[in-house]
Every structure is written in C-alpha cells, then in structure tokens.
Design an enzyme around this catalytic site. Structure first.
Site, PDB file in Angstrom:
ATOM      1  N   HIS A 164      -0.444   4.871  -7.046  1.00 35.37           N
ATOM      2  CA  HIS A 164      -1.083   6.162  -6.774  1.00 35.37           C
ATOM      3  C   HIS A 164      -0.611   6.676  -5.415  1.00 35.37           C
ATOM      4  O   HIS A 164      -0.343   5.883  -4.503  1.00 35.37           O
ATOM      5  CB  HIS A 164      -2.609   6.038  -6.728  1.00 35.37           C
ATOM      6  CG  HIS A 164      -3.275   5.987  -8.066  1.00 35.37           C
ATOM      7  ND1 HIS A 164      -4.418   5.255  -8.293  1.00 35.37           N
ATOM      8  CD2 HIS A 164      -2.966   6.580  -9.242  1.00 35.37           C
ATOM      9  CE1 HIS A 164      -4.787   5.401  -9.560  1.00 35.37           C
ATOM     10  NE2 HIS A 164      -3.922   6.205 -10.145  1.00 35.37           N
ATOM     11  N   CYS A 260      -9.623   4.829  -2.061  1.00 37.41           N
ATOM     12  CA  CYS A 260      -9.862   4.659  -3.502  1.00 37.41           C
ATOM     13  C   CYS A 260     -11.338   4.644  -3.852  1.00 37.41           C
ATOM     14  O   CYS A 260     -11.733   5.030  -4.954  1.00 37.41           O
ATOM     15  CB  CYS A 260      -9.222   3.369  -3.999  1.00 37.41           C
ATOM     16  SG  CYS A 260      -7.414   3.373  -4.063  1.00 37.41           S
TER      17      CYS A 260
END
Length: 266
Positions: A164, A260
């Site tokens: 990511h 996150c």
C-alpha cells in the site's frame, strides 16, 4: 481538531497470508496488540488532540482493525474500498454501513475495479497521490479524480513488502514528504521529485523504512510513528514537528502500523 476512525483489535490475528509480512506461524500476541492499540489511542487523543470515533470489531475479520483501508472520505463523500483479496472482502459491507450511518454520501467505484482506500490514496493540499499495482488498480484514480474533483497522480509500487502507498509514503502538513524511494518505479520517483522540492523530501533509511517509518499519522505539527526510527525523527524535529513514537510491532506482523490503524474523517 482532526477526527479519525479506529477499530479495536478484539479479533486481530494472523489468520491468513496476503502480504510478505504475514506468517501464520508468527502469530500476534493478543494482549500485547490490545495494549499497543490502546497506547496509540491515548497518544492520539491526549498528546495530539485528535477526536477518535470507533467501529465495532467483527469476528473472523482480523484486519478490520486497519481502518485506513475502509475507503476515502472527503467533503462529505465516502468511496468505500473494493478489496483485491477475498480474505478482506467481508470487511466492505461493515465499512459501508458505518459510512451510511454517519451520513456520508457513499459513492461506489465500478465493481470490477480494486481500490483499497486511504491505504493507497494520500495527498497534499493541491494534489493527491494514488498507489497502484499491488492492491489498487490504476483505473480507480480516473473515477476518484472526478468524484473528489482533485488532481490525482498515480504512482507504481514495485516492492511487494510495501503493498500500500501508506507503507512507504507520508505527506506532512507543511508540504514535506517522508518516503522510501526504492518502493516506487523509476518514473514514479521522477514524478515525485518534480512535484516536491528536494529540501522537502526525506528519504527514510532502509532500516527505518522496514520499521514502517512512513506509516505515520501527521496532524498539524504532530507526527505519530512507530518506534525505532531515530533518523526520521531527527529530520522531523529539525523542521519543527513534534514526534510521538509508539511501539506497534504486533501490527507490523500483519504489515501495518500507526497510519494503517486510522482513517482520516476530515
């Protein structure tokens, strides 16, 4: 005051392997994970001044704790994620339900497009950056640019460990950037260098990049980041940022850290 969405790690664990950090044989310690998450919430609320909102954890969805992947929210609109891996697709309806209950205008991308939310879409005031290849499709950014009326520059992620964008890229409130250049293809590195001046870019050292130094939460002049990143912290201090290191190694076992575990709602 910045608002963030978080989810308690009641059911967090390594139940499958969908990135290089995850090994079922290297299981997380539940008590330690909950204590680390609690410390993160206390730092965000008491030291940074963020307002936290929470969603209910759900059994058999261990990665629901990583709320950055819920979607992207901007000016009352919410675009929910459409996960690449089946193991995470069960999270989608819970995120959509939360957005709907909170009154956001929920806008879905075309169903054949993978997009993994604020894990892959981060931005500066004037333009946004979208990561693609590992989890999100480049096609997502054409639709997202239209929805949010923002310039979005796609960048290709080439290291499977940094699947990511938010694992290797952190835009700061003053326009500076923390990033791990080797995670991007050559063209993406050139694009980033053309848009962000060299004196505003900090290339995190490899050891700290692998500690997820870039997976940080920046609110005003505060930066919450994982422990073990002294060079990154020194660079931030020189530019007037206040750092808040938090031990989050239990979540690194699943390929996540401070960023996150939060979704910006402002």
């Amino acid at each position: 005051m910045s608002r963030l969405l978080m989810c308690p790690p009641d059911y967090f664990g390594i139940e499958y392997e969908i990135n290089p950090w995850m090994r079922v044989s290297n299981q997380s310690n539940g008590d330690r994970a909950r204590a680390q998450w609690k410390t993160l919430t206390q730092v965000l609320e008491n030291e940074v001044g963020a307002k936290l909102e929470f969603m209910e954890p759900v059994p058999k969805l261990p990665d629901l704790v990583f709320t950055a992947n819920a979607g992207v929210i901007h000016e009352g609109k919410a675009v929910p994620s459409q996960f690449r891996h089946p193991e995470r697709q069960g999270e989608e309806r819970h995120f959509i339900d939360w957005f709907t209950r909170k009154g956001y205008e929920v806008i879905n991308l075309d169903p054949d497009i993978n997009f993994e939310g604020a894990g892959d879409l981060l931005g500066f005031r004037d333009f946004w950056i979208g990561g693609y290849r590992q989890r999100s499709d480049i096609r997502a950014y054409v639709q997202l640019s239209e929805i949010f009326q923002k310039e979005i520059m796609p960048v290709e992620l080439v290291d499977q460990r940094f699947y990511h964008l938010d694992t290797c890229f952190c835009p700061l409130s003053g326009g500076e950037l923390l990033y791990f250049p080797s995670c991007f293809d050559t063209y993406a590195q050139t694009v980033l260098a053309s848009r962000i001046k060299q004196d505003k870019r900090f290339e995190v050292p490899s050891q700290e990049g692998e500690r997820f130094a870039c997976n940080a939460v920046c609110i005003d002049r505060h930066v919450v980041l994982p422990t073990g990143c002294p060079e990154t912290m020194e660079w931030l201090h020189k530019r007037g940022y206040i750092t808040h290191p938090v031990e989050l190694d239990e979540f690194l076992k699943a390929g996540g850290s401070a960023k996150c575990l939060t979704l910006a709602l402002d």
